[in-house]
Design a protein around this motif. Sequence first.
Motif, PDB file in Angstrom:
ATOM      1  N   THR A  33       1.099  -0.931  -0.005  1.00 39.01           N
ATOM      2  CA  THR A  33       0.834   0.245  -0.401  1.00 39.01           C
ATOM      3  C   THR A  33       0.673   1.158   0.272  1.00 39.01           C
ATOM      4  N   GLN A  34       0.601   2.274  -1.455  1.00 29.78           N
ATOM      5  CA  GLN A  34       1.394   2.792  -0.635  1.00 29.78           C
ATOM      6  C   GLN A  34       1.159   4.553   0.454  1.00 29.78           C
ATOM      7  N   LYS A  35       1.966   4.483   0.584  1.00 30.51           N
ATOM      8  CA  LYS A  35       1.527   5.880   1.782  1.00 30.51           C
ATOM      9  C   LYS A  35       1.404   7.104   1.841  1.00 30.51           C
ATOM     10  N   THR A  36       0.885   7.188   2.126  1.00 29.04           N
ATOM     11  CA  THR A  36      -0.159   8.627   2.407  1.00 29.04           C
ATOM     12  C   THR A  36       1.025   9.786   2.557  1.00 29.04           C
ATOM     13  N   GLY A  37       1.193  10.856   1.636  1.00 24.41           N
ATOM     14  CA  GLY A  37       2.042  12.091   1.809  1.00 24.41           C
ATOM     15  C   GLY A  37       3.755  11.661   0.359  1.00 24.41           C
ATOM     16  N   LEU A  38       3.783  10.021   0.155  1.00 20.67           N
ATOM     17  CA  LEU A  38       5.310  10.079  -0.427  1.00 20.67           C
ATOM     18  C   LEU A  38       5.099  10.367  -2.034  1.00 20.67           C
ATOM     19  N   ARG A  90     -13.858   8.286  -0.195  1.00 27.47           N
ATOM     20  CA  ARG A  90     -12.768   9.276   0.687  1.00 27.47           C
ATOM     21  C   ARG A  90     -12.245   8.435   1.287  1.00 27.47           C
ATOM     22  N   SER A  91     -10.493   9.148   1.863  1.00 29.33           N
ATOM     23  CA  SER A  91      -9.870   8.783   3.140  1.00 29.33           C
ATOM     24  C   SER A  91     -10.736   9.133   4.284  1.00 29.33           C
ATOM     25  N   ALA A  92      -9.675   9.332   5.472  1.00 27.02           N
ATOM     26  CA  ALA A  92      -9.876   9.361   6.692  1.00 27.02           C
ATOM     27  C   ALA A  92     -10.368  11.337   6.809  1.00 27.02           C
ATOM     28  N   ASN A  93      -9.131  11.361   6.565  1.00 25.32           N
ATOM     29  CA  ASN A  93      -8.754  12.876   6.158  1.00 25.32           C
ATOM     30  C   ASN A  93     -10.028  13.420   5.075  1.00 25.32           C
ATOM     31  N   ALA A 143      -8.368   6.855  -5.611  1.00 26.98           N
ATOM     32  CA  ALA A 143      -8.749   5.541  -5.812  1.00 26.98           C
ATOM     33  C   ALA A 143      -7.930   4.353  -5.501  1.00 26.98           C
ATOM     34  N   GLN A 144      -9.023   3.032  -5.661  1.00 27.47           N
ATOM     35  CA  GLN A 144      -8.489   2.137  -5.776  1.00 27.47           C
ATOM     36  C   GLN A 144      -9.604   1.217  -6.642  1.00 27.47           C
TER      37      GLN A 144
END
Length: 267
Positions: free
Chosen positions: A160-165, A225-228, A233-234
Amino acid sequence: PAYPGRPVMGFHLTKLFSPTAKLADLVRALETTDETKRREAFNQDLGEPYTPRGGQLTDEILDACRRDYAARPISRERTVMGVDVNKLLNVVIRGPVEKESGARPLRFAAEVDSFEELGNLVRRFNVGRVVVDALPETRKAREFQAAFQPGRVWLAYYVTQKTGLKKTEPAVWDIDNGVVNLDRTRMLDATFARFYEQVNTLPANASAIRDYYAQLKAPVRAVERSANGQPVAQYVESGPDHFAHAENYCTAASMDIPIKQAGTWGR
């Protein structure tokens, strides 16, 4: 000004302000069917937010990739292979890029029963690089890898790609362990883009390959929608999708391995 009278002003500058920007490149990036590249173009070239698109492959898209050839080995041709592991092994083999068309023809797509049969296909089709699903048969996949010279067979894991990278590569090659770590969404974006753009061509009888069309159409690109609250997309499976992932691993097998990652293996 959005806020006249404030002592500090901000400006929204895009690459269109740069005299060295190539407009044709900007247009191509914004029109690409590769969702990852399209998002980067909106974010980095225009400085605008981007809402991902949904979608899936269709019979019409796949039929448009069909060409007048048959799936078979070509003498002295160096191919690439992707293997998805389940109860059987779903195998996809593609040829090298054709110089005139830029396409990658399909040479083989079928289920096989064993890793022994898989090894025979590697030799029969002169496969230069194999990317095989490391799960759930890790031990057998490792034994298969050990039967060939280093750098020919790679074990694949989805991560899973890390958020923010930013600018995270869709494939990261671990030469010490013969492993490639794949960002699932980004890789599927790249693989399906090859069908949208008719880079991945198909033989004339492709629709008759058992389960091939159905499993390529199974992953559906959904936007949630993510938590924020940001759109994310997935790919969601609407049914068995083993050939879709075999194509995905085949895409990885066709990629250039950065020398800094590959050492002497990727040359």
